[in-house]
Enzyme design. Sequence first.
Site, mmCIF file in Angstrom:
data_model
loop_
_atom_site.group_PDB
_atom_site.id
_atom_site.type_symbol
_atom_site.label_atom_id
_atom_site.label_comp_id
_atom_site.label_asym_id
_atom_site.label_seq_id
_atom_site.Cartn_x
_atom_site.Cartn_y
_atom_site.Cartn_z
ATOM 1 N N GLY A 24 0.796 -1.209 0.000
ATOM 2 C CA GLY A 24 0.000 0.000 0.000
ATOM 3 C C GLY A 24 0.832 1.264 0.000
ATOM 4 O O GLY A 24 0.343 2.325 -0.374
ATOM 5 N N GLY A 26 4.416 1.473 -1.096
ATOM 6 C CA GLY A 26 5.497 1.624 -2.048
ATOM 7 C C GLY A 26 5.700 0.388 -2.902
ATOM 8 O O GLY A 26 5.048 -0.642 -2.713
ATOM 9 N N LYS A 43 13.524 1.290 -4.053
ATOM 10 C CA LYS A 43 12.200 1.451 -3.450
ATOM 11 C C LYS A 43 11.641 2.817 -3.826
ATOM 12 O O LYS A 43 12.344 3.832 -3.753
ATOM 13 C CB LYS A 43 12.290 1.316 -1.924
ATOM 14 C CG LYS A 43 10.933 1.413 -1.229
ATOM 15 C CD LYS A 43 11.044 1.160 0.259
ATOM 16 C CE LYS A 43 9.670 1.216 0.903
ATOM 17 N NZ LYS A 43 9.717 0.944 2.356
ATOM 18 N N ASP A 143 8.235 -1.791 10.787
ATOM 19 C CA ASP A 143 7.816 -2.829 9.857
ATOM 20 C C ASP A 143 8.707 -4.071 9.981
ATOM 21 O O ASP A 143 8.998 -4.724 8.979
ATOM 22 C CB ASP A 143 7.876 -2.296 8.422
ATOM 23 C CG ASP A 143 6.721 -2.798 7.570
ATOM 24 O OD1 ASP A 143 5.781 -3.386 8.142
ATOM 25 O OD2 ASP A 143 6.758 -2.607 6.343
#
Length: 379
Positions: A24, A26, A43, A143
């Site tokens: 959602g 990247g 990224k 994360d």
Amino acid sequence: MPWIAGQQLQGGKYVIEKVLGQGGFGITYKALDIELQRTVVIKTPNEYLSHDPEYDKYIERFIQEGRTLARLSQDPHPHIVGVIDLFKEGVTHCLVMNFVPGENLFEAVRRKGALPEAEIVPCICQIGEALIVVHQAGLVHRDAHPGNIMLRSNGKAVLIDFGIAKELVPKTLSSKGIAGNEGFAPYEQMSRGSREPTVDVYCLAATLYYGVTGQRPTTSLARKLDNTSLTPPKQINPSISDQLNQAILKGMTLEAKYRPQSMQEWLAMLEAPKATPPPPVDPVYRKEIFRSKAKLNSQAILGKPATKSFKIIPWGWLLGILFSYLSLGYSLASSNAPHITWALAGAWALAWAGAWAWALAVALAVAGALVWAGAVALA
């Protein structure tokens, strides 16, 4: 629209090979650094986020944290992915990182099932040490789930794909956008975008839960909103230790204020208890041991079996024995008797009686006395 294989960036410096992942927030690409002939990861923010009213703040945070990670890479940490470059391609901001070969923790568990405690705990501790460095730099990963922990073939773990600024874009994302981390994010992160180190403590503890059970833990939202209980990992995998079970549950405490407040504090719960050293030996006892060993060694030299029982001969007896030997020596010398034989026989008799040390001393004295007595007799 995601870039396609073969697309060149920065005037041909990088060539896209394929999309590694898309979430959602990247897109992550595998690419080739043409000049250095090495594989890298690029990224970028997701394109549709540009319509979000918070997009500018998101990009600002993306750039700021990318630069901070690049500074961290100047002194590379073995368990943090290195940041190589930060650039803008058209209107898209790009962060270039090292490519880490291996499989992520999700893949390892899918392939092997629940991992043994002795295998997974060292990897989690390595990631925890990496997060300490990240926290000291003023960042929170947010994360640290199994998909962002790469396991190399040499058993080392590497933390990748920082969740840069994702809490700044809640309006555009649906609940599906954060479902990829469901079960690993604490409630305060999902509800209000917390940036405290306790977020990473929860994430890493939840990741360890998954590693030792092979199952995703109950989500923090379900625990908070539906009062669903979290099944202790030891109920799923009885082979894990009580210490590990408690460390996981403590790290996954629903309310952040009751969790360990730093990664160091939580990692200390994973350490094996240190053995308690034995109490120091009392000096008097050591002296007695030394004396006993000296006596045993002396008995061994004389050829007598060692014993722990020693007889003490009074000084009066010893003086009497000495004078008796002097008289005996004179008599033996006068009669030409084998005085040395008699003297040694007497000494051995005393030795067997348990007074070997004094017998040896007397034997030496007798030998001298006999020599003197012999000289007198011959004269």
